[in-house]
Design a protein around this motif. Sequence first.
Motif: not given
Ligand code: CU
Length: 473
Positions: A399-401, A455, A457, A460, A465
Amino acid sequence: MLNRRSLLKAGTAAGVLAAVPAGLVLGTSPKRAAAAATASFTVPLRVPQPLKPTRMAAYDVYRLTTREADVAIVPGTTTRVRSFNGTLSPLIVARRGRPVVIEQANALDVPFSMHLHGGHVPAHSDGHPNNEVTPGRSRLFHYPNTQLGSTMWLHDHSHHSHAENIYRGAATTYLLSDPAEDRLPLPKGQYDVVLQLRDAKLAEDGALVYDLNGFNDRPTFLVNGSPRPYFEVAARKYRLRLVNTSQERAFVLRLGEGDEFTHIATDGGLLPAPVASRVLQLWPAERQEIVVDFSRYPVGSKIGLQTMQTYPGETPEVMRFDVVRTAEDPSSVPAVLRPAEDLGTPTVERQFAMAFDQANNQHTINGKAFDVNRVDFRPKLGTTEIWTIENKDAAFGIPHSLHPHLDHFQIVDRNGKPVGPSEAGMKDTITVRAGENARIKIKFTEYSGMYMFHCHLMGHLTMGMMGQMEMVR
Ligand SMILES: [Cu+2]
């Protein structure tokens, strides 16, 4: 640094986590080290008390010193943490229309770049990695507080120490109260409580064990810095402000036996209307607020809050509410909370492809890892944009945000379908599961200069990211 094999393992496990229905225990066994043993519900919840300003003029001045401190997390042990003012989970309560100035003195031995997550603030006070406060130095941060009321949080955004600084405890809730919101009959005062949720790995001696890649080996859940605490409540309504300060853990929360509560707010503050819910997703950096009516339980009841996404061997309990007394309750949840904002007609579209770059062992947005010397795009202030966020990591199951700084956004749709009423509020962080996509509508206003998008997380983010955008007039 991570090697490719451990990263791939991480990706696979995260994918399992994201794809498996709630309630199941998933994945392979996380590696277990000797851990400090704490039975659930033996420690009372710490209820954060608002810090006092050091000076009050046309604005409130706070002094926040980031420093190491020894605190008691597990009874009988001490834990060395990185803290604001020597405590875990302190609280700043600001008021809409009244600016706050924070003097941050950095007494850590690593750089610190303080960011108000969710804050509509000038670029010089946004915690850009170029504005790091080096050890021994201090800096003033100006928060105008012109935005609508919401629950925000302060954390480090330096590009090298941020993940560990957050993991080791430096996270402060910043609650912006709002006169318009105060006129609503929602629970207030001692019945309005901040709950900072996170996971951690604690060694036998109480030490925090930090591993950037250890996302599935942090089996202790902390609430306001206490492991699986109990909270003695009155049999009446409470407003609970949940903040997820975890590195990568998503909480999928359930109360009691799946009892009903009322979802009232998210990242940007109140939802347009309350939503009766039985499950609450809380991804890293997100805030969700609920009203729980404990008058439905007899005095003497004990109601657990659990997460339904756990790794093998984990205890799902997050905390417990013990109903110990009755109390008057003049509060209620009105049918209308805050009208949805009209962000106008979008005239610019942008794409954000979030992907793990296996060849280079980094996490990328549109194929690029963060480069402080590259400006990715330049939004024109006052223009409405549509962003398509595409998670390209179906194969890895990660998953990514996406968290754009400066302004909040509305979620237009997920996988082409309009979102439900619990996602109808203003957001600043959106998580998109592996292989899925979402569109958001955003309008940047007021402040020019350089802002980040990334992102949330932390693994990441640390592995690239992130990008930067320059707001122009
Ligand atoms: Cu991510």
